[in-house]
Enzyme design. Structure first.
Site, PDB file in Angstrom:
ATOM      1  N   CYS A 445      39.363  40.317  36.600  1.00  0.00           N
ATOM      2  CA  CYS A 445      38.090  40.960  36.270  1.00  0.00           C
ATOM      3  C   CYS A 445      38.271  42.388  35.790  1.00  0.00           C
ATOM      4  O   CYS A 445      37.306  43.055  35.425  1.00  0.00           O
ATOM      5  CB  CYS A 445      37.149  40.934  37.472  1.00  0.00           C
ATOM      6  SG  CYS A 445      36.735  39.270  38.020  1.00  0.00           S
ATOM      7  N   GLU A 447      39.048  45.240  37.256  1.00  0.00           N
ATOM      8  CA  GLU A 447      38.596  46.429  37.976  1.00  0.00           C
ATOM      9  C   GLU A 447      39.722  47.060  38.796  1.00  0.00           C
ATOM     10  O   GLU A 447      39.530  48.117  39.393  1.00  0.00           O
ATOM     11  CB  GLU A 447      37.411  46.123  38.902  1.00  0.00           C
ATOM     12  CG  GLU A 447      37.742  45.325  40.143  1.00  0.00           C
ATOM     13  CD  GLU A 447      37.584  43.836  39.954  1.00  0.00           C
ATOM     14  OE1 GLU A 447      37.350  43.114  40.941  1.00  0.00           O
ATOM     15  OE2 GLU A 447      37.693  43.382  38.802  1.00  0.00           O
TER      16      GLU A 447
END
Length: 744
Positions: A445, A447
């Protein structure tokens, strides 16, 4: 271990002098000091395990705010929350979000089977999670002779319990599902508590510590089967070409044939895959045949992980496709395509093997046509069957020409972009940080920037669910305490432990950003985040001293979120919803005891058109007064918000999937990347394409009148939280994050 005078001093709570050289034998191996630029920094140890953090408790009911008595927190025995404290929450309606959607998702995803055959209720799930968290702390304190203050631990645990119950913060979906369960309490599979990982193929040929060339591939498979999303790179192909390492032929005349009986376990599937890959890449002259007779037939329940078995067919197919992939490369260096194919085929097997979702991200060279065309199925038609298992991104460099890749993004949203020089140089953008120069990639993702074989635990906080900044500060204490606890727990991968013990990386995330901006304004968000980041660093210092471990190399991020934000009624991460008003549709088993309660409460329920064993429940959702839909938030505003979060909050990364209009904003992508390459560490894009309606869509935008009509049918005083669900099927855990940007 020989007890040195320095260790005695640490045990007694006498502070070691910071930034002085320390004898390595002073600490057990897992608590050695942090090395930085060849200097050794000692860390402080607190006088007793739980004496460091503020003990403020703001409990749901003021009558609960009392100091635990000695009978409930005696200094002997295994930690448990005071049963009287927990009992006070049993009849309290949890503040699940979005007209019951949060509770339905909870029941389906995190409510585990108990010993009596019924499913947990929310207050019991939190009890399991908090007990598991503090028992791990107690083991750490006892195992390292740090001292254990049971009464103070009880205070902290009760505070954490209340913060979770009231949705001020939530552990990751992995934690809600696994912490305190037999998976961690009995099987000690602590890797399952982590959200994400990254592995590099760059050293797959180096035989470090006897590692085989298959190591990155089997790590990804093992992690994925535990529910951990994994990123990977393609650098092993460049190394193979540079060193002229060729794929071997296990079918040659002088190769011996060995039959391997696959054990009926995760480890057996992983080992068989590694053996097969190494038969090509390690020049062992072994031709493996596999006996699948020990693998359970399809349709049996999977203990610990939920779901049912798939039988041996997905593994058999994986083995066949690995042979097909590597046979084409015999006598040649391993290619970029082959590396991604192998990783994707493993991901497909994991999906078929009843870990329902997989999350992978591939990273490659933006100037390599072979890599860039991997999802061009006109060029690579064989990949259409499995190429979907990973999002593909490029290692962009600041100042590069984005014109070619921008045109590709305009068509299908890929590739995404990762600026490793920004990830290595900065914590929050503009704040140089020399402690994290060894990161090599990121999680699916995007992050978390990560070193190879590194895992990371994320926690999710909800600023919009707080009345004041001081209230939020108190929540951060519990959130970081949970995340830092997970960093104490070993995995079954030594190379992972070596990185995690050194970095102690965590990701304290924020969700409901769109709601907070709508209610309080952008400047208030900036003020809160900047102040909260400073508070996070103070808390991390306290907790690190508490546990006698290094401070976390990085502490904050913005995850895209998934089902966790639904529990709290929050918009996911930094993202705006597609529409303020919508219908969310959720599948519920026909055997679930909550179905009659849902019908009684007034929800519309109908037969599932796909799965005949399920019903579909429609939940009207209002994301909040004034919250804009994505069509009203331009590509440029989304990028600006991501940059603000990267500057004032996230010292890891901001997971941002920027939605854009292909016609009006697509031609501006090149300019956007030129500007924001200096302000972000990673970004991905998603063209807004109308795919048309189909029956029982999971998400359907509606107008306010339709929402009001549906909402009037739902009884506000639903007793859903009191229903005891006796369905024998265990909850199926959230795999990774369930945002469409990173989970397939």
């Amino acid at each position: 271990m020989r007890i040195t005078s320095a260790l005695r001093a640490a045990i007694k709570g006498q502070h070691l002098v910071s930034r002085t050289k320390v004898n390595h034998n002073v600490f057990p191996q897992h608590t050695k000091p942090y090395y930085n630029n060849h200097s050794i920094h000692a860390f402080h140890c607190s006088r007793s395990y739980s004496a460091m953090l503020p003990s403020s408790i703001h409990i749901l009911d003021p009558t609960m705010n009392s100091v635990p008595n000695q009978s409930s927190c005696g200094n002997t025995g295994r930690f448990s929350l005071d049963p009287e404290f927990v009992a006070r929450y049993a009849e309290t309606k949890p503040p699940f979000g979005f007209n019951g959607l949060g509770e339905i998702v909870y029941r389906r995803t995190y409510s585990r089977l108990k010993v009596d055959g019924t499913r947990e209720q929310w207050f019991e799930t939190i009890e399991r999670v908090v007990n598991g968290t503090f028992r791990r702390q107690q083991e750490w304190a006892d195992g390292n002779m740090l001292g254990w203050d049971a009464c103070d631990a009880q205070r902290k645990a009760q505070t954490m319990y209340d913060k979770i119950f009231t949705m001020k913060f939530l552990p990751p979906g992995r934690g809600l599902w696994a912490m305190g369960s037999p998976l961690t309490e009995e099987r000690r599979l602590f890797a399952a508590l982590n959200n994400c990982a990254f592995v590099s193929t760059s050293k797959m040929w180096d035989n470090i510590d006897g590692a085989r060339p298959s190591k990155p591939f089997v790590f990804l498979m093992d992690a994925a089967m535990l529910g951990v999303g994994v990123g990977f790179d393609t650098r092993g192909a460049q190394a193979a070409h540079a060193q002229n390492i060729l794929v071997g032929n296990p079918h040659s005349a002088h190769a011996r044939t060995v039959t391997f009986t696959v054990p009926d376990s995760r480890e057996g599937w992983v080992e068989s895959t590694g053996l097969l890959i190494d038969s090509y890449l390690a020049y062992e002259h072994v031709n493996y045949e596999f006996d699948y007779s020990q693998v359970r037939a399809a349709g049996l329940p999977i203990k610990g992980f939920g779901g049912v078995t798939s039988g041996p067919e997905p593994l058999r197919e994986l083995h066949q496709l690995i042979r097909h992939t590597l046979d084409k490369h015999i006598g040649q260096p391993l290619s970029v395509t082959a590396i991604v194919d192998l990783m994707n085929l493993i991901g497909k097997c994991v999906v078929s093997g009843n870990v329902r979702r997989t999350a992978e991200i591939a990273f490659g060279d933006p100037h390599d046509p072979e890599y860039i065309d991997l999802k061009n199925y006109d060029v690579n038609p064989h990949r259409a069957a499995f190429g979907w298992t990973s999002n593909n991104s490029v290692f962009a460099t600041v100042g590069m020409d984005y014109s070619d890749v921008s045109r590709r993004v305009q068509k299908n949203g890929e590739p995404g972009f990762q600026w490793m020089e920004n990830a290595r140089r900065y914590g929050r953008m503009g704040e140089e940080n020399t402690r994290d120069t060894r990161v090599e990639g990121a999680n699916p993702c995007n992050e978390q920037c990560l070193e190879s074989y590194e895992l990371c635990c994320l926690v999710e906080t909800f600023p919009a669910n707080h009345d004041s900044l001081d209230d939020y500060f108190e929540t951060l204490e519990s959130a970081l305490l949970y995340a830092k606890t997970v960093t104490l727990l070993p995995t079954h991968w030594p190379e992972t432990n070596r990185v995690m013990l050194r970095n102690r990386r965590i990701g304290t995330s924020v969700s409901g950003v769109a709601q907070f901006i709508t209610r309080h304004g952008l400047n208030e968000l900036r003020t809160w985040l900047d102040a909260a980041y400073a508070r996070v660093q103070e808390i991390d210092s306290h907790i690190s001293e508490l546990f006698c471990v290094p401070k976390s190399v990085k502490t904050t991020s913005v995850k895209p979120s998934g089902t966790v934000s639904l529990l709290a009624g929050a918009t996911p991460g930094m993202h705006y919803p597609e529409s303020r008003f919508c219908i969310r549709r959720v599948r519920v088993s026909k055997n679930s005891d909550i179905l009659p309660a849902l019908e009684e409460a007034g929800y519309f329920i109908e037969d599932d058109v796909v799965d005949k064993s399920s019903m579909v429940v429609e939940i009207p959702v209002d994301h909040g007064e004034g919250v804009r839909g994505l069509r009203d938030v331009s590509m440029w505003e989304q990028l600006a918000l991501a940059a603000l979060l990267q500057k004032y909050w996230s010292d890891n990364q901001v997971s941002c999937t920027i939605t854009f209009d292909p016609a009006s904003e697509g031609p501006q992508l090149n300019n956007a990347l030129d500007y924001y390459q200096y302000q972000l560490k990673g970004v991905s894009f998603l063209p807004r394409i109308d795919y048309g309606a189909y029956p029982q869509m999971p998400y359907e935008a509606i107008d306010e009148a339709t929402y009001n009509k549906m909402a009037r049918n739902i009884k506000s005083e639903s007793q859903l939280h009191l229903v005891r669900d006796s369905e024998k099927k265990d909850a199926e855990a959230e795999r990774f994050c369930t945002n469409d940007s990173c989970t397939i």
